[in-house]
Motif scaffolding. Structure first.
Motif, PDB file in Angstrom:
ATOM      1  N   GLY A  10       5.322   1.601  -4.696  1.00  0.00           N
ATOM      2  CA  GLY A  10       4.445   2.549  -4.001  1.00  0.00           C
ATOM      3  C   GLY A  10       5.301   3.681  -3.445  1.00  0.00           C
ATOM      4  N   THR A  11       4.742   4.880  -3.479  1.00  0.00           N
ATOM      5  CA  THR A  11       5.512   6.041  -3.012  1.00  0.00           C
ATOM      6  C   THR A  11       4.714   6.836  -1.981  1.00  0.00           C
ATOM      7  N   GLY A  12       3.713   6.165  -1.374  1.00  0.00           N
ATOM      8  CA  GLY A  12       2.845   6.868  -0.424  1.00  0.00           C
ATOM      9  C   GLY A  12       3.379   6.822   0.986  1.00  0.00           C
ATOM     10  N   TRP A  13       2.487   7.035   1.931  1.00  0.00           N
ATOM     11  CA  TRP A  13       2.840   7.125   3.346  1.00  0.00           C
ATOM     12  C   TRP A  13       3.612   5.896   3.812  1.00  0.00           C
ATOM     13  N   PHE A  14       3.072   4.710   3.482  1.00  0.00           N
ATOM     14  CA  PHE A  14       3.670   3.540   4.103  1.00  0.00           C
ATOM     15  C   PHE A  14       4.953   3.070   3.446  1.00  0.00           C
ATOM     16  N   SER A  15       5.116   3.398   2.172  1.00  0.00           N
ATOM     17  CA  SER A  15       6.406   3.116   1.528  1.00  0.00           C
ATOM     18  C   SER A  15       7.497   3.860   2.275  1.00  0.00           C
ATOM     19  N   GLY A  35       7.008   4.012  -8.555  1.00  0.00           N
ATOM     20  CA  GLY A  35       5.744   4.705  -8.287  1.00  0.00           C
ATOM     21  C   GLY A  35       4.726   4.395  -9.365  1.00  0.00           C
ATOM     22  N   SER A  36       3.569   5.051  -9.272  1.00  0.00           N
ATOM     23  CA  SER A  36       2.565   4.849 -10.311  1.00  0.00           C
ATOM     24  C   SER A  36       2.905   5.699 -11.534  1.00  0.00           C
ATOM     25  N   SER A  37       3.924   6.560 -11.436  1.00  0.00           N
ATOM     26  CA  SER A  37       4.491   7.252 -12.601  1.00  0.00           C
ATOM     27  C   SER A  37       5.994   7.381 -12.356  1.00  0.00           C
ATOM     28  N   GLU A  39       7.742   9.981 -12.628  1.00  0.00           N
ATOM     29  CA  GLU A  39       7.979  11.215 -11.859  1.00  0.00           C
ATOM     30  C   GLU A  39       7.885  10.948 -10.347  1.00  0.00           C
ATOM     31  N   LYS A  40       6.825  10.213  -9.948  1.00  0.00           N
ATOM     32  CA  LYS A  40       6.648   9.908  -8.516  1.00  0.00           C
ATOM     33  C   LYS A  40       7.754   8.983  -8.007  1.00  0.00           C
ATOM     34  N   GLY A  41       8.084   7.972  -8.850  1.00  0.00           N
ATOM     35  CA  GLY A  41       9.148   7.040  -8.467  1.00  0.00           C
ATOM     36  C   GLY A  41      10.463   7.773  -8.275  1.00  0.00           C
ATOM     37  N   VAL A  93       4.394  -7.774   1.626  1.00  0.00           N
ATOM     38  CA  VAL A  93       3.254  -7.004   1.106  1.00  0.00           C
ATOM     39  C   VAL A  93       2.460  -6.441   2.273  1.00  0.00           C
ATOM     40  N   GLU A  94       2.084  -5.170   2.124  1.00  0.00           N
ATOM     41  CA  GLU A  94       1.247  -4.569   3.171  1.00  0.00           C
ATOM     42  C   GLU A  94      -0.150  -5.187   3.156  1.00  0.00           C
ATOM     43  N   LYS A  95      -0.741  -5.240   4.337  1.00  0.00           N
ATOM     44  CA  LYS A  95      -2.126  -5.686   4.457  1.00  0.00           C
ATOM     45  C   LYS A  95      -3.026  -4.594   3.930  1.00  0.00           C
ATOM     46  N   PRO A  96      -4.268  -4.837   3.510  1.00  0.00           N
ATOM     47  CA  PRO A  96      -4.794  -6.153   3.242  1.00  0.00           C
ATOM     48  C   PRO A  96      -4.245  -6.632   1.897  1.00  0.00           C
ATOM     49  N   TYR A 122       1.119  -7.512   8.911  1.00  0.00           N
ATOM     50  CA  TYR A 122       0.331  -7.526  10.151  1.00  0.00           C
ATOM     51  C   TYR A 122       1.296  -7.275  11.312  1.00  0.00           C
ATOM     52  N   HIS A 123       1.718  -6.021  11.430  1.00  0.00           N
ATOM     53  CA  HIS A 123       2.842  -5.667  12.307  1.00  0.00           C
ATOM     54  C   HIS A 123       2.539  -5.858  13.790  1.00  0.00           C
ATOM     55  N   PHE A 124       1.236  -5.828  14.178  1.00  0.00           N
ATOM     56  CA  PHE A 124       0.930  -5.970  15.615  1.00  0.00           C
ATOM     57  C   PHE A 124       1.413  -7.320  16.151  1.00  0.00           C
ATOM     58  N   ALA A 157      -8.237   9.128  -1.350  1.00  0.00           N
ATOM     59  CA  ALA A 157      -9.495   8.906  -2.073  1.00  0.00           C
ATOM     60  C   ALA A 157      -9.844   7.422  -2.185  1.00  0.00           C
ATOM     61  N   TRP A 158      -8.828   6.573  -2.429  1.00  0.00           N
ATOM     62  CA  TRP A 158      -9.122   5.149  -2.653  1.00  0.00           C
ATOM     63  C   TRP A 158      -9.781   4.513  -1.440  1.00  0.00           C
ATOM     64  N   TRP A 159      -9.486   5.029  -0.229  1.00  0.00           N
ATOM     65  CA  TRP A 159     -10.009   4.409   0.997  1.00  0.00           C
ATOM     66  C   TRP A 159     -11.532   4.520   1.070  1.00  0.00           C
ATOM     67  N   ILE A 170     -12.249  -4.705   5.954  1.00  0.00           N
ATOM     68  CA  ILE A 170     -11.210  -5.387   5.170  1.00  0.00           C
ATOM     69  C   ILE A 170      -9.898  -4.604   5.225  1.00  0.00           C
ATOM     70  N   GLU A 171      -9.984  -3.268   5.229  1.00  0.00           N
ATOM     71  CA  GLU A 171      -8.766  -2.452   5.102  1.00  0.00           C
ATOM     72  C   GLU A 171      -8.055  -2.226   6.431  1.00  0.00           C
ATOM     73  N   GLN A 172      -8.855  -1.941   7.489  1.00  0.00           N
ATOM     74  CA  GLN A 172      -8.238  -1.472   8.744  1.00  0.00           C
ATOM     75  C   GLN A 172      -8.459  -2.469   9.871  1.00  0.00           C
ATOM     76  N   PRO A 274       7.336  -2.285  16.118  1.00  0.00           N
ATOM     77  CA  PRO A 274       6.994  -3.551  15.458  1.00  0.00           C
ATOM     78  C   PRO A 274       7.305  -3.558  13.962  1.00  0.00           C
ATOM     79  N   TYR A 275       7.284  -2.383  13.326  1.00  0.00           N
ATOM     80  CA  TYR A 275       7.592  -2.337  11.884  1.00  0.00           C
ATOM     81  C   TYR A 275       9.056  -2.701  11.650  1.00  0.00           C
ATOM     82  N   ARG A 276       9.904  -2.260  12.565  1.00  0.00           N
ATOM     83  CA  ARG A 276      11.326  -2.570  12.451  1.00  0.00           C
ATOM     84  C   ARG A 276      11.561  -4.080  12.652  1.00  0.00           C
TER      85      ARG A 276
HETATM   86  N1  LIG Z   1       0.556  -2.010   8.552  1.00  0.00           N
HETATM   87  C1  LIG Z   1       0.147  -0.782   8.792  1.00  0.00           C
HETATM   88  O1  LIG Z   1       0.135  -0.328   9.920  1.00  0.00           O
HETATM   89  C2  LIG Z   1      -0.244   0.112   7.654  1.00  0.00           C
HETATM   90  C3  LIG Z   1      -0.384   1.484   7.870  1.00  0.00           C
HETATM   91  C4  LIG Z   1      -0.727   2.283   6.757  1.00  0.00           C
HETATM   92  C5  LIG Z   1      -0.966   1.713   5.526  1.00  0.00           C
HETATM   93  N2  LIG Z   1      -0.853   0.372   5.387  1.00  0.00           N
HETATM   94  C6  LIG Z   1      -1.171  -0.260   4.100  1.00  0.00           C
HETATM   95  O2  LIG Z   1      -0.250   0.113   3.107  1.00  0.00           O
HETATM   96  C7  LIG Z   1      -0.906   0.195   1.828  1.00  0.00           C
HETATM   97  C8  LIG Z   1      -0.609   1.554   1.217  1.00  0.00           C
HETATM   98  O3  LIG Z   1      -1.122   2.548   2.102  1.00  0.00           O
HETATM   99  P1  LIG Z   1      -0.563   4.052   2.090  1.00  0.00           P
HETATM  100  O4  LIG Z   1      -1.088   4.674   3.318  1.00  0.00           O
HETATM  101  O5  LIG Z   1       0.883   4.067   1.809  1.00  0.00           O
HETATM  102  O6  LIG Z   1      -1.373   4.620   0.824  1.00  0.00           O
HETATM  103  P2  LIG Z   1      -1.028   5.910  -0.059  1.00  0.00           P
HETATM  104  O7  LIG Z   1      -2.254   6.260  -0.807  1.00  0.00           O
HETATM  105  O8  LIG Z   1      -0.359   6.937   0.794  1.00  0.00           O
HETATM  106  O9  LIG Z   1       0.079   5.344  -1.063  1.00  0.00           O
HETATM  107  C9  LIG Z   1      -0.194   4.352  -2.014  1.00  0.00           C
HETATM  108  C10 LIG Z   1       0.832   4.472  -3.120  1.00  0.00           C
HETATM  109  O10 LIG Z   1       0.704   3.395  -4.045  1.00  0.00           O
HETATM  110  C11 LIG Z   1       0.946   3.910  -5.342  1.00  0.00           C
HETATM  111  N3  LIG Z   1       0.467   2.963  -6.355  1.00  0.00           N
HETATM  112  C12 LIG Z   1      -0.798   2.571  -6.599  1.00  0.00           C
HETATM  113  N4  LIG Z   1      -0.801   1.646  -7.585  1.00  0.00           N
HETATM  114  C13 LIG Z   1       0.485   1.430  -7.931  1.00  0.00           C
HETATM  115  C14 LIG Z   1       1.137   0.602  -8.886  1.00  0.00           C
HETATM  116  N5  LIG Z   1       0.433  -0.245  -9.665  1.00  0.00           N
HETATM  117  N6  LIG Z   1       2.487   0.653  -8.989  1.00  0.00           N
HETATM  118  C15 LIG Z   1       3.194   1.461  -8.202  1.00  0.00           C
HETATM  119  N7  LIG Z   1       2.637   2.293  -7.288  1.00  0.00           N
HETATM  120  C16 LIG Z   1       1.302   2.266  -7.154  1.00  0.00           C
HETATM  121  C17 LIG Z   1       0.247   5.250  -5.319  1.00  0.00           C
HETATM  122  O11 LIG Z   1       0.684   6.097  -6.350  1.00  0.00           O
HETATM  123  C18 LIG Z   1       0.694   5.754  -3.933  1.00  0.00           C
HETATM  124  O12 LIG Z   1       1.968   6.346  -4.004  1.00  0.00           O
HETATM  125  C19 LIG Z   1      -2.396  -0.055   2.112  1.00  0.00           C
HETATM  126  O13 LIG Z   1      -2.725  -1.388   1.831  1.00  0.00           O
HETATM  127  C20 LIG Z   1      -2.539   0.188   3.611  1.00  0.00           C
HETATM  128  O14 LIG Z   1      -3.539  -0.573   4.228  1.00  0.00           O
HETATM  129  C21 LIG Z   1      -0.483  -0.436   6.406  1.00  0.00           C
END
Ligand SMILES: NC(=O)c1ccc[n+]([C@@H]2O[C@H](COP(=O)([O-])OP(=O)(O)OC[C@H]3O[C@@H](n4cnc5c(N)ncnc54)[C@H](O)[C@@H]3O)[C@@H](O)[C@H]2O)c1
Length: 325
Positions: A10-15, A35-37, A39-41, A93-96, A122-124, A157-159, A170-172, A274-276
């Motif tokens: 994953g290369t999004g916010w939480f990664s 990443g999912s491509s 290029e993103k990775g 693995v991130e929740k959920p 479940y960092h809390f 969009a997925w949310w 389920i998600e939040q 808590p994440y640390r």
């Molecule tokens: N614990 C927390 O406080 C907390 C906070 C935010 C998000 N999260 C969780 O983290 C997860 C991701 O959230 P986010 O905010 O980073 O989402 P996001 O949309 O910012 O990022 C998701 C990433 O996953 C990638 N992806 C999707 N399918 C993939 C695959 N098969 N292989 C590789 N990459 C793939 C997407 O390209 C994207 O980069 C969610 O489950 C969310 O609930 C947890």
């Protein structure tokens, strides 16, 4: 000591949140990012001096990883975990852990068959205020709890898609259900009502409900009510849980715990991240084999998932749903 080689999927916010912590930990190398491509990775990997990949298989074939962080949206689970379980690679693995219970149930069986080390985000549970609240509640006679996750709709969009996120509960709001379970034990049955009031009129392609209330009965007899909404404009979040006991009120939100009795009201804060702590516990477990610092593993997170998915079933059927453990 050999540094531990970590991969992130994953290369999004939480990664990035996890990557920023990982690169500051001793004897840990952020080795690869998938990443999912490609290029993103590659793009994210360059920022951390890691190798980039576009598919998990490619990453696992090319790298010898000691552990992997999975930070993908709820609907993207399945193949990733199976590839890691097959190779015996521990993961956080991130929740959920999914959008339903079928896939996590299957994965849990595979994890248990291999006694694989896991941690779930479940960092809390790593907050000192939650530990303190859990301790205080164990010494008091708890009557009931009222929790909430009142906020705005995340931009991704997925949310907004029911099949993408599973919906807000389920998600939040799973975090609040998890705190309830962590403090007071298992949930026996739920009754939920969900509705769509605002967001489907403001945005296209919204299929998740935007309001909901869930009543929960715990095995201990405690009654709880947890509500959520994503209709609010930004920066107005009200997230937390309040416990009502024979001694007074314990009111928790992510920034403080307030303990109130008829005589005194005391506030406690917790400056640690808590994440640390969550990452430190996971890394320590991989290095030492001692998993006692991990506060949520896959088996425990699965129980929280059973509750949040039972709530969706209840809202869909209009009936009380008993949780089958
Ligand atoms: N614990 C927390 O406080 C907390 C906070 C935010 C998000 N999260 C969780 O983290 C997860 C991701 O959230 P986010 O905010 O980073 O989402 P996001 O949309 O910012 O990022 C998701 C990433 O996953 C990638 N992806 C999707 N399918 C993939 C695959 N098969 N292989 C590789 N990459 C793939 C997407 O390209 C994207 O980069 C969610 O489950 C969310 O609930 C947890």
């Amino acid at each position: 000591m050999q540094p531990l080689r970590i991969g992130i999927i994953g290369t999004g916010w939480f990664s990035q949140v996890h990557a920023d912590h990982l690169v500051t930990l001793d004897d840990v190398v952020l080795q690869a990012i998938c990443g999912s491509s490609l290029e993103k990775g590659d793009q994210m990997a360059r920022r951390y001096g890691a190798a980039g990949y576009g598919h998990v298989k490619d990453m696992l074939e090319a790298e010898k990883l000691d552990a992997v962080y999975i930070c993908v949206p709820p609907m993207a689970h399945g193949e990733i975990e199976e590839l890691l379980i097959d190779r015996g690679i521990p993961f956080l693995v991130e929740k959920p852990i999914g959008t339903d219970t079928e896939l996590p149930r299957r994965l849990l069986r595979q994890i248990e068959a291999k006694s694989l080390l896991t941690s779930v985000g479940y960092h809390f549970r790593y907050k000192a205020t939650v530990a303190q609240m859990k301790q205080l509640l164990s010494e008091q006679q708890v009557g009931m709890a009222v929790g909430q996750w009142m906020g705005s709709m995340p931009g991704v969009a997925w949310w907004r898609q029911q099949e993408g996120s599973g919906g807000q509960f389920i998600e939040q709001t799973t975090h609040i259900v998890d705190i309830l379970r962590y403090c007071l034990g298992d949930v026996e049955e739920v009754y939920a009502m969900y509705g769509s009031r605002v967001m489907h009129e403001q945005h296209d392609y919204v299929s998740v409900p935007d309001v909901g209330t869930v009543t929960l009965k715990l095995s201990s007899g405690v009654i709880a009510s947890i509500s959520n909404t994503c209709v609010l404009p930004g920066n107005m979040d009200q997230t937390g849980i309040t416990f009502y006991t024979g001694e007074g009120v314990l009111d928790w939100n992510p920034s403080r715990l307030k303990v109130m009795t008829p005589q005194v009201s005391t506030e406690y804060t917790d400056p640690t991240n808590p994440y640390r702590l969550e990452s430190e516990a996971f890394i320590y477990a991989i290095r030492s084999g001692d998993t006692s610092r991990i506060r949520s593993d896959y088996a425990d997170a699965f129980k929280t998932q059973l509750v949040t998915c039972a709530a969706l079933e209840s809202a869909t059927l209009g009936k009380t749903v008993k949780i089958q453990y």
